[in-house]
Design a protein around this motif. Structure first.
Motif, PDB file in Angstrom:
ATOM      1  N   TYR A  53      15.258   5.376  10.709  1.00  0.00           N
ATOM      2  CA  TYR A  53      16.292   6.417  10.671  1.00  0.00           C
ATOM      3  C   TYR A  53      15.700   7.788  10.983  1.00  0.00           C
ATOM      4  O   TYR A  53      16.325   8.609  11.658  1.00  0.00           O
ATOM      5  CB  TYR A  53      16.968   6.433   9.300  1.00  0.00           C
ATOM      6  N   ILE A 111      23.848   9.988  11.169  1.00  0.00           N
ATOM      7  CA  ILE A 111      22.677   9.224  10.717  1.00  0.00           C
ATOM      8  C   ILE A 111      22.511   9.336   9.210  1.00  0.00           C
ATOM      9  O   ILE A 111      22.250   8.339   8.518  1.00  0.00           O
ATOM     10  CB  ILE A 111      21.414   9.711  11.462  1.00  0.00           C
ATOM     11  N   ALA A 127      22.763   6.320   6.559  1.00  0.00           N
ATOM     12  CA  ALA A 127      21.617   6.045   5.684  1.00  0.00           C
ATOM     13  C   ALA A 127      22.036   5.997   4.220  1.00  0.00           C
ATOM     14  O   ALA A 127      21.494   5.209   3.436  1.00  0.00           O
ATOM     15  CB  ALA A 127      20.550   7.107   5.893  1.00  0.00           C
TER      16      ALA A 127
END
Length: 401
Positions: free
Chosen positions: A37, A52, A56
């Motif tokens: 990530y 993102i 996550a």
């Protein structure tokens, strides 16, 4: 032969997988989810960076704190974006929230740095929320928060307007952290021109602070400005979380400060007098004999103030009655000296307030100390009214044999 080729192929696949999982330094951690990530975060556009982080946050059983910290570092390195791009603010707020939710303490100093860098209210509130979790037991950060709130108080006192939403959130954060060092600063909040909402929150948070509550109040009485000293006394005396002994100690300390503190301000001198009177009543109710020396000093001061017209008759009577409540030989000695003075004035033909004389006699009778015998007996030979003479006879008969 064919079986050997298959085995060789499997070995090649395994080795290739391990090589692929390594980063440039040879670390096998490069294949961890957080690093995947993080690599994507570095190359992504601003809007994608937000996505993102959102993705996550949905992954369970994986420490994503380093990714959130990377997002904070990105914002710090591109601080101008916060002022011009709403997406950058969204990214920062999201990263801060996730740091708090994941309790990722290694990010705490960068989070505080971002607070000092940004003026955005929403972001600063998010930072305060996170610090209430990740700054626990960190004395340096707690000191920084205390300093920030103290400066906000100074700005308000000087006529400026610190951001009330951030101030309120700082109050809440310090309450969560619960460090005793925050008590006097939070107490000041209640005595400035903040909204009732902020003042009420500060009062609520005061009782969440750690340490000895009695000592916390004594600290304010010792060190805070004069107007706050008496408010601390009144709040302590009204608190159900303090017992009578603790309130007695607080009242004794407030009396001492009321007697010993000097100021050139007429208004502040009046506040100090009021604090003495509040303390005397509290000590009287609790018959706090430990304070005898200070109660005598208060009596002496009140006599002088009464003679100058600064304090009224009721305040002098309260001082007399508090001496009677002490139950000590020293208190009896002081009242007896005062009665002797009243007798001398009466004998010389001067006007004497018989209400004062009567209260002195009654309290000497309550004390029952034979030190007063001569002056009580001598009253019957002076030109006092019948009520005074009768009270003197009763007090004399109550003296300890």
């Amino acid at each position: 032969m064919k079986k050997g080729l298959i085995t060789l192929l499997l070995v090649f696949i395994i080795l290739s997988s391990r090589i692929f999982a390594q980063d440039e330094t040879g670390s096998e951690e490069a294949g961890s989810m957080v690093n995947i990530y993080m690599r994507n975060f570095v190359r992504a556009s601003l809007g994608t960076k937000v996505q993102i982080l959102q993705d996550a946050a949905k992954i369970e059983d994986e420490e994503m704190g380093p990714l959130y910290l990377r997002a904070v570092e990105f914002v710090l390195n591109n601080a101008e974006l916060i002022a011009t791009d709403q997406t950058a603010t969204e990214l920062a707020v999201l990263a801060i929230r996730l740091i708090g939710e994941s309790e990722y303490t290694p990010a705490k100093y960068k989070v505080w740095k971002l607070f000092n860098t940004s003026k955005d209210t929403t972001l600063r509130i998010a930072i305060m929320n996170a610090l209430g979790i990740i700054a626990r037991n960190d004395n340096d950060l707690i000191d920084s928060l205390n300093t920030w709130l103290s400066r906000a108080n100074s700005l308000l006192a000087a006529g400026e307007k610190p951001d009330p939403q951030v101030v309120k959130e700082c109050v809440v954060t310090l309450g969560k952290l619960g460090d005793v060092s925050s008590f006097p600063i939070l107490f000041t909040i209640m005595n400035l021109g903040y909204s009732k909402e902020i003042q009420d929150k500060a009062e609520e948070v005061l009782f969440e602070i750690g340490g000895d509550l009695k000592e916390n109040f004594i600290g304010v009485i010792n060190n805070n400005p004069i107007p706050e000293k008496i408010k601390a006394l009144k709040m302590a005396l009204a608190s159900e979380r303090l017992n009578d002994n603790e309130k007695g100690e607080i009242a004794e300390r407030a009396l001492i400060l009321g007697l010993r503190t000097t100021t050139n301000s007429t208004e502040e001198r009046a506040v100090l007098r009021e604090m003495r009177f509040e303390s005397i009543n509290a000590l009287n109710q609790r018959r706090w004999a430990r304070a005898t020396e200070s109660v005598i000093e208060h009596f002496n001061t009140t006599v002088q103030e009464f003679e100058r017209g600064v304090s009224g008759l009721e305040r002098l009577i309260e001082a007399i009655e508090c001496l009677g409540a002490m139950g000590t030989h020293e208190a009896a000695e002081r009242l007896n000296v005062y009665l002797g003075l009243m007798n001398s004035l009466k004998e010389s033909g001067n006007a004497v307030n018989e209400r004062i004389v009567l209260r002195v006699i009654q309290n000497l009778g309550e004390l029952g100390d034979r030190v007063a015998a001569d002056n009580l007996l001598y009253i019957s030979y002076l030109d006092y009214g019948d009520a005074v003479k009768e009270a003197a006879r009763e007090a004399f008969n109550n003296l300890k044999r």
